[in-house]
Scaffold this active site. Structure first.
Site, short mmCIF file in Angstrom:
data_model
loop_
_atom_site.label_atom_id
_atom_site.label_comp_id
_atom_site.label_asym_id
_atom_site.label_seq_id
_atom_site.Cartn_x
_atom_site.Cartn_y
_atom_site.Cartn_z
N ASP A 198 0.86 -1.19 0.00
CA ASP A 198 0.00 0.00 0.00
C ASP A 198 0.89 1.23 0.00
O ASP A 198 2.12 1.12 -0.03
CB ASP A 198 -0.97 -0.03 1.19
CG ASP A 198 -2.32 0.62 0.83
OD1 ASP A 198 -2.32 1.79 0.39
OD2 ASP A 198 -3.36 -0.04 0.98
N HIS A 270 -3.01 3.07 -4.73
CA HIS A 270 -2.37 2.65 -3.46
C HIS A 270 -0.94 2.16 -3.70
O HIS A 270 -0.53 1.14 -3.13
CB HIS A 270 -3.21 1.56 -2.77
CG HIS A 270 -4.45 2.11 -2.08
ND1 HIS A 270 -4.38 2.88 -0.95
CD2 HIS A 270 -5.77 1.99 -2.38
CE1 HIS A 270 -5.62 3.21 -0.57
NE2 HIS A 270 -6.48 2.69 -1.44
N GLU A 333 -10.07 2.36 -4.72
CA GLU A 333 -9.70 3.76 -4.50
C GLU A 333 -8.56 4.21 -5.43
O GLU A 333 -7.47 4.55 -4.98
CB GLU A 333 -9.29 3.94 -3.03
CG GLU A 333 -10.43 3.61 -2.08
CD GLU A 333 -10.04 3.61 -0.61
OE1 GLU A 333 -10.87 4.03 0.21
OE2 GLU A 333 -8.91 3.18 -0.27
C1 ACM Z 1 -10.89 -0.77 1.10
O1 ACM Z 1 -11.35 -0.72 2.24
N1 ACM Z 1 -10.30 0.30 0.59
C2 ACM Z 1 -10.96 -1.96 0.28
#
Ligand code: ACM
Length: 559
Positions: A198, A270, A333
């Site tokens: 991440d 991410h 995201e």
């Molecule tokens: C998430 O909670 N962004 C998958």
């Protein structure tokens, strides 16, 4: 011949261990009497039953201090027979592979399963039938240890019963992964999903891209309190990663317990940690450090051949380490801002014949899926991969809201039900002021206990999307994101006992759950967690001295 006394005739040691199992088996019928786990007891097993028998040996030897040898023939000794019809035939995920029968009588115990996974689940049920102190790491019970006479026929409701741990936001030691596998096994869970990468850290060794761990695994400091409060930074470097050997160990440890470790490499968003190591994979050519705060960042992969080569190299390492038939590619995201602002990204979208840059994620997903398919694996993605269309065989981790499950199913996708409103264990466990810092939300155990993870009408073809047969709900998965859970103690505090309710949701039928609410078995279960030293949140609420404030992190220990 070896049995000098029938100990079970002596009432003085008959312990009354309540048969209060979590998760609830399909059917339990209790009888009078008990089976003594004595100095002469043996475990009888051969062939495909041997691995489960040795697990049972470890459990019972530790509980009683008696040898509990695994032998091919009881030769008249009091015996626990483990019978497994054959090697695994139904590949994961399969509820049939996990079916088992357990019969405890005064003179004999039988575990019978068609496949090894079922026998392994039975061993975990036996663990819960022991006095709680039998779960300690060495024998402490002074009275003889017994199992209550009963018959259990059991099979899970769902074939996928998962727990996701984010090891990227805060690196979690390998030893904790092994402990979590043991704790998951106790709850008859069968998936550990590792969120390995991440913005705040890259935790996977990739030899051909060494800077991922040389640079991407480390950040200079971490935001204090909650990121939204902008309280400054702790000034303390944080990091760590797993070597390939570490992860192979974790996979093998899990495999011995019939738990599948599902790896996630989160792409194309991410990726701040990867871009800190290799800025050329990004859209702007500028170097940004590994993120030190939390949230959604605009920096994402550029839609280039080099980025694809990077992803394929990473996935090649992943499939070498992990035997999971499913590989998680993240996909959540992923803001389109950089692609919109990049002439190169716009040109690439044109060249690929896409209607706009917003479809580049869909293109990435298709490329990843195709590459992984060549390795015989299926992709899973967070539900955003549906935007712009996902490959037919992609499994969807439904997280933003449960309602998306029905749409994904209608579009023909298999689904893992993981919505934040029901199974995000990083959410607050109550609105009370004494809760230690969590990300946000409110998810009391009682909400989990009542949640039915199957949409009312999974085949309702909304949006005209259904052009093929509806998908299936593979199962349920809890999430533990670690922005605000920096160490194993905090992770355990967020996870337990709510994870017990998730395990019940994933294993037990709705009828059984309604008839015997998990909340009524919790007190007994907490004695097991006490014996295992689990730092669970007390169901009555945190201690009043715990700070729910936004300042320095509170220590939260349940004792
Ligand atoms: C998430 O909670 N962004 C998958």
């Amino acid at each position: 011949m070896l049995q000098l006394y029938n100990w079970s005739r002596f009432p003085w040691y008959r312990q009354s261990v309540p048969v209060e199992l979590i998760p609830l088996p399909l059917s339990v019928s209790e009888r009078q009497g008990s089976f003594l786990l004595g100095p002469t007891t043996v475990i009888v097993a051969t062939g495909p039953a041997l691995a489960s028998a040795w697990l049972l040996h470890d459990v019972l030897h530790t509980a009683t201090g008696h040898a509990m040898p695994v032998v091919p023939d009881a030769a008249g000794a009091p015996a626990i027979t483990v019978l497994v019809d054959g090697e695994t035939t139904d590949a994961f995920p399969s509820t049939a592979a996990e079916r088992y029968h357990l019969a405890i009588n005064e003179d004999h115990v039988t575990i019978h399963a068609a496949q090894p996974a079922g026998a392994t689940r039975a061993v975990q049920t036996v663990r819960q039938l022991l006095p709680a102190d039998a779960l300690r790491a060495a024998p402490v019970l002074t009275e003889p240890v017994t199992l209550p006479c009963l018959t259990i026929d059991d099979e899970p409701r769902f074939a996928w019963r998962g727990l996701m741990l984010d090891v990227a936001r805060h690196f979690q030691p390998k030893e904790f992964l092994l402990r979590l596998i043991d704790l998951a096994a106790l709850h008859r869970l069968n998936v550990l999903h590792l969120h390995l990468t991440d913005d705040q850290g890259w935790r996977l060794e990739v030899p051909s891209w060494p800077k991922l761990t040389q640079i991407g695994a480390w950040r200079s400091e971490t935001v204090l309190g909650h990121a939204r409060d902008q309280l400054g930074f702790d000034g303390t470097p944080h990091g760590g990663y797993y070597t390939i050997a570490d992860l192979k160990e974790v996979v093998a440890y899990a495999r011995a317990r019939h738990i599948t470790v599902v790896p996630e490499v989160d792409l194309p968003g991410h990726v701040r940690s990867a871009l800190a190591a290799y800025p050329e994979l990004g859209n702007t050519g500028t170097t940004q450090p590994v993120a030190t705060t939390f949230g959604v960042f605009e920096q994402i992969l550029a839609p280039t051949d080099e980025a694809l080569r990077f992803a394929r190299d990473v996935f090649d390492v992943v499939v070498d380490i992990f035997d999971s038939p499913f590989i998680h590619i993240g996909g959540d995201e992923c803001p389109r801002t950089e692609w919109q602002q990049s002439a190169a990204a716009r040109a690439r979208a044109d060249e690929l014949g896409l209607p706009g840059v917003e479809f580049l994620q869909s293109w990435f997903t298709a490329q990843f899926a195709q590459h992984l398919r060549q390795h015989g694996r299926r992709v899973i993605g967070w539900d955003e991969i549906l935007d712009g269309g996902a490959p037919d065989d992609a499994v969807i981790s439904v997280w933003r809201e449960f309602g998306i499950a029905a749409k994904a199913l209608a579009a023909g996708h298999d689904v893992i039900v993981a919505p934040q409103e029901a199974v995000y264990l990083d959410f607050y466990a109550s609105p009370g002021p004494a809760e230690p810092l969590h990300i946000h939300g409110n998810l009391p155990l009682e909400t989990i206990a009542e949640f039915d993870p199957v949409p009312a009408s999974p085949d309702d073809r909304t949006d005209g999307a259904g052009h093929r047969a509806p998908g299936a709900v593979l199962g349920v998965q809890a999430q533990l994101w670690t922005e605000y859970l920096p160490t194993p103690r905090e992770v355990e505090y967020a996870a337990f006992p709510r994870l017990a309710a998730v395990a019940e949701m994933a294993w037990a039928s709705m009828d059984n759950r309604r008839a015997q609410p998990v909340t009524e078995r919790l007190t007994t279960h907490l004695t097991r967690l006490d014996a295992l030293g689990v730092n669970y949140r007390p169901p009555a609420g945190p201690h009043p001295w715990q700070s729910g404030g936004t300042g320095a992190r509170a220590r939260f220990d349940h004792r």
